[in-house]
Motif scaffolding. Structure first.
Motif, PDB file in Angstrom:
ATOM      1  N   LEU A 232      46.533  39.517 -20.295  1.00 52.84           N
ATOM      2  CA  LEU A 232      47.092  40.459 -19.343  1.00 52.84           C
ATOM      3  C   LEU A 232      46.060  41.564 -19.165  1.00 52.84           C
ATOM      4  CD1 LEU A 232      50.813  40.795 -20.478  1.00 52.84           C
ATOM      5  CD2 LEU A 232      49.994  39.958 -18.267  1.00 52.84           C
TER       6      LEU A 232
ATOM      7  N   HIS B 119      44.276  44.950 -18.916  1.00 52.40           N
ATOM      8  CA  HIS B 119      44.454  46.321 -19.381  1.00 52.40           C
ATOM      9  C   HIS B 119      43.069  46.902 -19.669  1.00 52.40           C
ATOM     10  CE1 HIS B 119      44.435  44.011 -23.185  1.00 52.40           C
ATOM     11  NE2 HIS B 119      43.860  45.081 -23.695  1.00 52.40           N
TER      12      HIS B 119
ATOM     13  N   ALA C 133      45.988  37.571 -10.092  1.00 51.19           N
ATOM     14  CA  ALA C 133      47.426  37.575 -10.318  1.00 51.19           C
ATOM     15  C   ALA C 133      47.843  36.230 -10.908  1.00 51.19           C
ATOM     16  CB  ALA C 133      48.167  37.823  -9.008  1.00 51.19           C
TER      17      ALA C 133
ATOM     18  N   THR D 105      54.163  34.461 -11.905  1.00 47.93           N
ATOM     19  CA  THR D 105      54.764  35.777 -12.114  1.00 47.93           C
ATOM     20  C   THR D 105      54.084  36.887 -11.327  1.00 47.93           C
ATOM     21  OG1 THR D 105      53.343  36.305 -13.993  1.00 47.93           O
ATOM     22  CG2 THR D 105      55.410  35.109 -14.467  1.00 47.93           C
TER      23      THR D 105
ATOM     24  N   ALA E 253      51.730  38.575 -12.521  1.00 47.51           N
ATOM     25  CA  ALA E 253      51.258  39.551 -13.504  1.00 47.51           C
ATOM     26  C   ALA E 253      49.738  39.709 -13.392  1.00 47.51           C
ATOM     27  CB  ALA E 253      51.620  39.093 -14.919  1.00 47.51           C
TER      28      ALA E 253
END
Length: 176
Positions: free
Chosen positions: A99, A101, A128, A132, A134
């Motif tokens: 993910l 960050h 992405a 989802t 995400a």
């Protein structure tokens, strides 16, 4: 004797930049030996390793200054020498997905730097997730591991490090 020049160019993306750069190299009697090109945001970025004789490289250096002004590019160039072979280093590919960050690149770079492991090549991208949406981040790098390093122990330490940061990772020898 063969001379080498590293060229970095940055400018607003538009058709024809690669043609202009490669034509300038050719007109100086030089050759593109290696390159990396990409579009980042609305900007085109390129790194070139060019070779030629002394006169050709000097002619290219002059031509690049003109090209920068005419084409609206930010150009930086620097003479270099061939890199000596790293006989005491083993190339390994590292792939990481997580993910997205802040800090992923820093954390990976810090891990390898602390262990005297050079990052030879790195490509990152954000995207992405398929179902989802995400925000995801991927890193592919090639690192040079000192030959006296216990690879199994390093791999285990690296995978534990990645588990702590919730990074999905693979480290394997470069094939070919």
């Amino acid at each position: 004797m063969k001379q080498q020049l590293v060229i970095s160019a940055l400018g607003e993306d538009r058709p024809g930049i690669v043609e202009e750069l490669s034509h300038t190299v050719l007109e100086a009697g030089c050759n593109v030996e290696d390159s990396r090109m990409t579009v980042l945001g609305g900007e085109f970025a390129v790194l070139l390793l060019v070779s030629g004789n002394w006169a050709g490289i000097a002619k290219l250096e002059d031509a690049l200054d003109r090209l920068a002004a005419e084409a609206g590019l930010t150009l930086v160039h620097k003479r270099t020498a061939p890199r000596p072979p790293a006989a005491d280093r083993l190339p390994y590919a590292v792939d990481v997905v997580a993910l997205d960050h802040p800090g992923i690149v820093y954390q990976l770079a810090h891990f390898f730097s602390e262990r005297n492991i050079n990052i030879e090549d790195m490509v990152t991208s954000s995207y992405a997730a398929a179902h989802t949406g995400a925000p995801m981040f991927s890193v592919h790098m090639v690192v040079e591991i000192p030959a006296d390093t216990h690879i199994a122990a390093l791999r285990e330490e690296f995978l534990d490090f990645c588990d702590e940061l919730n990074l999905d990772a693979v480290m394997e020898p470069v094939k070919g």
